[in-house]
Structures are given as structure tokens and as C-alpha cells.
Design a protein around this motif. Structure first.
Motif, PDB file in Angstrom:
ATOM      1  N   LEU A   1      78.950 117.883  89.614  1.00 19.66           N
ATOM      2  CA  LEU A   1      77.546 118.228  89.453  1.00 19.66           C
ATOM      3  C   LEU A   1      76.755 117.868  90.711  1.00 19.66           C
ATOM      4  O   LEU A   1      75.935 118.661  91.199  1.00 19.66           O
ATOM      5  CB  LEU A   1      76.986 117.476  88.245  1.00 19.66           C
ATOM      6  CG  LEU A   1      75.494 117.585  87.985  1.00 19.66           C
ATOM      7  CD1 LEU A   1      75.160 118.978  87.477  1.00 19.66           C
ATOM      8  CD2 LEU A   1      75.052 116.539  86.973  1.00 19.66           C
ATOM      9  N   ASN A   2      77.005 116.693  91.259  1.00 18.15           N
ATOM     10  CA  ASN A   2      76.318 116.249  92.459  1.00 18.15           C
ATOM     11  C   ASN A   2      76.616 117.169  93.638  1.00 18.15           C
ATOM     12  O   ASN A   2      75.725 117.557  94.392  1.00 18.15           O
ATOM     13  CB  ASN A   2      76.737 114.806  92.771  1.00 18.15           C
ATOM     14  CG  ASN A   2      76.281 114.347  94.135  1.00 18.15           C
ATOM     15  OD1 ASN A   2      77.074 114.285  95.072  1.00 18.15           O
ATOM     16  ND2 ASN A   2      75.006 114.027  94.260  1.00 18.15           N
ATOM     17  N   ARG A   3      77.888 117.546  93.796  1.00 10.45           N
ATOM     18  CA  ARG A   3      78.270 118.407  94.919  1.00 10.45           C
ATOM     19  C   ARG A   3      77.681 119.802  94.800  1.00 10.45           C
ATOM     20  O   ARG A   3      77.232 120.375  95.794  1.00 10.45           O
ATOM     21  CB  ARG A   3      79.805 118.525  94.993  1.00 10.45           C
ATOM     22  CG  ARG A   3      80.530 117.260  95.380  1.00 10.45           C
ATOM     23  CD  ARG A   3      81.977 117.572  95.760  1.00 10.45           C
ATOM     24  NE  ARG A   3      82.652 118.414  94.789  1.00 10.45           N
ATOM     25  CZ  ARG A   3      83.316 117.970  93.740  1.00 10.45           C
ATOM     26  NH1 ARG A   3      83.389 116.662  93.508  1.00 10.45           N
ATOM     27  NH2 ARG A   3      83.923 118.800  92.906  1.00 10.45           N
ATOM     28  N   GLU A   4      77.686 120.351  93.598  1.00  5.82           N
ATOM     29  CA  GLU A   4      77.313 121.754  93.425  1.00  5.82           C
ATOM     30  C   GLU A   4      75.816 121.990  93.280  1.00  5.82           C
ATOM     31  O   GLU A   4      75.328 123.064  93.608  1.00  5.82           O
ATOM     32  CB  GLU A   4      78.048 122.330  92.212  1.00  5.82           C
ATOM     33  CG  GLU A   4      79.569 122.393  92.406  1.00  5.82           C
ATOM     34  CD  GLU A   4      80.279 123.056  91.243  1.00  5.82           C
ATOM     35  OE1 GLU A   4      79.615 123.358  90.227  1.00  5.82           O
ATOM     36  OE2 GLU A   4      81.495 123.274  91.356  1.00  5.82           O
ATOM     37  N   THR A   5      75.074 121.002  92.771  1.00  6.02           N
ATOM     38  CA  THR A   5      73.639 121.203  92.544  1.00  6.02           C
ATOM     39  C   THR A   5      72.770 120.371  93.474  1.00  6.02           C
ATOM     40  O   THR A   5      71.586 120.654  93.629  1.00  6.02           O
ATOM     41  CB  THR A   5      73.260 120.860  91.089  1.00  6.02           C
ATOM     42  OG1 THR A   5      73.377 119.437  90.887  1.00  6.02           O
ATOM     43  CG2 THR A   5      74.157 121.592  90.107  1.00  6.02           C
ATOM     44  N   GLY A   6      73.351 119.333  94.078  1.00  9.41           N
ATOM     45  CA  GLY A   6      72.565 118.487  94.959  1.00  9.41           C
ATOM     46  C   GLY A   6      71.728 117.443  94.236  1.00  9.41           C
ATOM     47  O   GLY A   6      70.963 116.717  94.872  1.00  9.41           O
ATOM     48  N   VAL A   7      71.835 117.343  92.912  1.00  8.65           N
ATOM     49  CA  VAL A   7      71.070 116.349  92.165  1.00  8.65           C
ATOM     50  C   VAL A   7      71.499 114.951  92.605  1.00  8.65           C
ATOM     51  O   VAL A   7      72.686 114.672  92.795  1.00  8.65           O
ATOM     52  CB  VAL A   7      71.256 116.518  90.640  1.00  8.65           C
ATOM     53  CG1 VAL A   7      72.709 116.318  90.225  1.00  8.65           C
ATOM     54  CG2 VAL A   7      70.360 115.551  89.873  1.00  8.65           C
ATOM     55  N   THR A   8      70.525 114.082  92.827  1.00  6.98           N
ATOM     56  CA  THR A   8      70.805 112.699  93.199  1.00  6.98           C
ATOM     57  C   THR A   8      71.203 111.919  91.950  1.00  6.98           C
ATOM     58  O   THR A   8      70.487 111.954  90.941  1.00  6.98           O
ATOM     59  CB  THR A   8      69.573 112.048  93.844  1.00  6.98           C
ATOM     60  OG1 THR A   8      69.254 112.745  95.046  1.00  6.98           O
ATOM     61  CG2 THR A   8      69.834 110.583  94.163  1.00  6.98           C
ATOM     62  N   VAL A   9      72.320 111.231  92.013  1.00  6.51           N
ATOM     63  CA  VAL A   9      72.809 110.469  90.862  1.00  6.51           C
ATOM     64  C   VAL A   9      72.720 108.983  91.179  1.00  6.51           C
ATOM     65  O   VAL A   9      73.280 108.516  92.178  1.00  6.51           O
ATOM     66  CB  VAL A   9      74.269 110.830  90.521  1.00  6.51           C
ATOM     67  CG1 VAL A   9      74.753 110.003  89.327  1.00  6.51           C
ATOM     68  CG2 VAL A   9      74.394 112.324  90.222  1.00  6.51           C
ATOM     69  N   ILE A  10      71.984 108.248  90.348  1.00  7.06           N
ATOM     70  CA  ILE A  10      71.896 106.794  90.456  1.00  7.06           C
ATOM     71  C   ILE A  10      72.573 106.219  89.220  1.00  7.06           C
ATOM     72  O   ILE A  10      72.137 106.464  88.093  1.00  7.06           O
ATOM     73  CB  ILE A  10      70.435 106.321  90.558  1.00  7.06           C
ATOM     74  CG1 ILE A  10      69.775 106.923  91.799  1.00  7.06           C
ATOM     75  CG2 ILE A  10      70.370 104.797  90.604  1.00  7.06           C
ATOM     76  CD1 ILE A  10      68.302 106.582  91.935  1.00  7.06           C
ATOM     77  N   MET A  11      73.624 105.461  89.434  1.00  8.81           N
ATOM     78  CA  MET A  11      74.433 104.968  88.331  1.00  8.81           C
ATOM     79  C   MET A  11      74.467 103.447  88.332  1.00  8.81           C
ATOM     80  O   MET A  11      74.777 102.825  89.352  1.00  8.81           O
ATOM     81  CB  MET A  11      75.858 105.525  88.453  1.00  8.81           C
ATOM     82  CG  MET A  11      76.788 105.132  87.324  1.00  8.81           C
ATOM     83  SD  MET A  11      78.495 105.707  87.637  1.00  8.81           S
ATOM     84  CE  MET A  11      78.227 107.454  87.941  1.00  8.81           C
ATOM     85  N   ALA A  12      74.125 102.844  87.197  1.00  6.68           N
ATOM     86  CA  ALA A  12      74.244 101.396  87.032  1.00  6.68           C
ATOM     87  C   ALA A  12      75.508 101.127  86.232  1.00  6.68           C
ATOM     88  O   ALA A  12      75.657 101.603  85.110  1.00  6.68           O
ATOM     89  CB  ALA A  12      73.023 100.848  86.293  1.00  6.68           C
ATOM     90  N   ASP A  13      76.444 100.390  86.838  1.00  9.93           N
ATOM     91  CA  ASP A  13      77.732 100.183  86.167  1.00  9.93           C
ATOM     92  C   ASP A  13      78.418  98.955  86.737  1.00  9.93           C
ATOM     93  O   ASP A  13      78.130  98.531  87.852  1.00  9.93           O
ATOM     94  CB  ASP A  13      78.635 101.411  86.365  1.00  9.93           C
ATOM     95  CG  ASP A  13      79.597 101.625  85.210  1.00  9.93           C
ATOM     96  OD1 ASP A  13      79.846 100.664  84.456  1.00  9.93           O
ATOM     97  OD2 ASP A  13      80.097 102.754  85.057  1.00  9.93           O
ATOM     98  N   HIS A  14      79.305  98.359  85.951  1.00  5.85           N
ATOM     99  CA  HIS A  14      80.129  97.272  86.467  1.00  5.85           C
ATOM    100  C   HIS A  14      81.606  97.638  86.396  1.00  5.85           C
ATOM    101  O   HIS A  14      82.464  96.831  86.731  1.00  5.85           O
ATOM    102  CB  HIS A  14      79.874  95.972  85.689  1.00  5.85           C
ATOM    103  CG  HIS A  14      80.210  96.059  84.235  1.00  5.85           C
ATOM    104  ND1 HIS A  14      79.355  96.595  83.301  1.00  5.85           N
ATOM    105  CD2 HIS A  14      81.320  95.686  83.558  1.00  5.85           C
ATOM    106  CE1 HIS A  14      79.926  96.539  82.105  1.00  5.85           C
ATOM    107  NE2 HIS A  14      81.107  96.000  82.229  1.00  5.85           N
TER     108      HIS A  14
END
Length: 202
Positions: free
Chosen positions: A95-108
């Protein structure tokens, strides 16, 4: 997207995705069909009868209906089995590659996601411990408690008193070991498994 999306008000996964239209143009239902097909969502499946991965993909599709510029994900792979987690992270990366939407992910849980990130931010007690490219951050955490959150390839790097670029993926980790061991890297031989099928199932 919250860590545990609420599904109790929906009879099918399609209804989950459709609810994303409530804050946008009602005539854009065609987007629902596109996203359901893209994420391979079993649209007529009831949420309570769906796997955690399927529910997370439906929640992601719902969040994307409004075509956001930024997508916030709170521990998106929590409670998912390793295969479902990998599939979800792969879908987000695509999704990030194809649409350019910025993804911010909080994870451990960083095993699947860290090698796909452009930047990695590590917090400690509310303050910034490290912020840079994933490889540089991983290298800087070698002697920190947070190193335990890094992928297995990075932990092998730490154990080998790493030099050079820190590996993050399994492929990079193997290449690193082959270099450290001067190409002498092979699987450990083991004895042939000889138990009968009935004994194995006991």
C-alpha cells in the motif's frame, strides 16, 4: 487504526469496510469492492468467525476508504500468528509503495516490519533513545535493553560483536554470518528421524 478494532456492530466483513464511507461520499461504494478484492477479504464472513488477520485487513480497508495522507497503526500485528502478521505487514508495505500514503506504526514486534521502514524511532520512558534509518538504529542498540526488540538477524549481529552494517532480514543475517565465518556457513547435520507415524502422533 486501533490495536483492537471494534466489530460487534457488524454482521459481515463487508459491513466493516462499508462503515468507512460514513465520513466520506456515499457514492464511492466502488472503493469498497476494490479494497475487498485487493486485500482478499471474505466479505460475507462474519467478524466473529474470521481470523485475526482477516479482521485486521478489514479494519485497514475501512481506514483507507477516505484516502488518508497518513495512516496510523497501533500495534497492528498484536495477537496475530506469524503468518498472518507477515501477510498484514506485506499488505501495508505494498500500500505504501503503490499509493504513497505515509505509514506511522507503533509496535514492539519488529521482526517483520523493521526492514521495510524508512525511519525507526525508539522511545525509552517517554524520551527519544534513537531515531535514524533502521540499520543505524539497530547498530546503536547493541548494548541497550531495547536490543531484545530487534529482529533475530540483528541479535545474531550483536552476539557476534558485529562489525559493518547491521543485518535486519533473514537473508541479510545469513549473508552476514557467511562473511563472518568466511563462507563456512552450513546447516547443522542431525540424525534421521525414524519414529513411526503412530508414535509421532501419541
Amino acid at each position: 487504526m486501533p490495536q483492537e478494532p471494534e466489530f460487534s456492530n457488524y454482521k459481515t466483513l463487508r459491513e466493516v469496510v462499508l462503515s468507512g464511507l460514513e465520513k466520506t461520499d456515499k457514492n464511492e461504494e466502488y472503493k469498497v469492492d476494490i479494497l475487498i478484492k485487493e486485500f482478499e477479504i471474505r466479505e460475507n464472513q462474519a467478524p466473529e468467525e474470521s481470523s485475526g488477520g482477516e479482521r485486521k485487513k478489514a479494519a485497514l480497508a475501512k481506514a483507507l476508504i477516505g484516502e488518508p495522507d497518513i495512516l496510523l497503526l497501533d500495534e497492528p500485528t498484536a495477537q496475530l500468528d506469524p503468518i498472518a502478521a507477515q501477510e498484514f505487514i506485506t499488505a501495508v508495505s505494498k500500500l505504501n509503495r503503490e499509493t504513497g500514503v505515509t505509514v506511522i506504526m507503533a509496535d514492539h514486534l519488529l521482526e517483520d516490519s523493521v526492514s521495510l521502514c524508512d525511519k525507526l524511532l525508539v522511545l525509552r520512558e517517554g524520551g527519544v533513545l534513537a531515531f535514524d534509518t533502521p540499520k543505524k538504529v539497530a547498530s546503536s542498540l547493541a548494548n541497550e535493553p531495547e536490543s531484545a526488540m530487534m529482529p533475530a538477524a540483528a541479535r545474531v549481529y550483536y552476539a557476534a560483536n558485529g562489525g559493518g552494517e547491521c543485518p535486519l532480514s533473514v537473508r541479510e543475517g545469513r549473508a552476514y554470518l557467511e562473511n563472518v565465518l568466511n563462507g563456512d556457513c552450513a546447516a547443522v547435520p542431525c540424525e534421521k528421524y525414524t519414529r513411526t507415524e503412530s508414535a509421532a502422533l501419541e
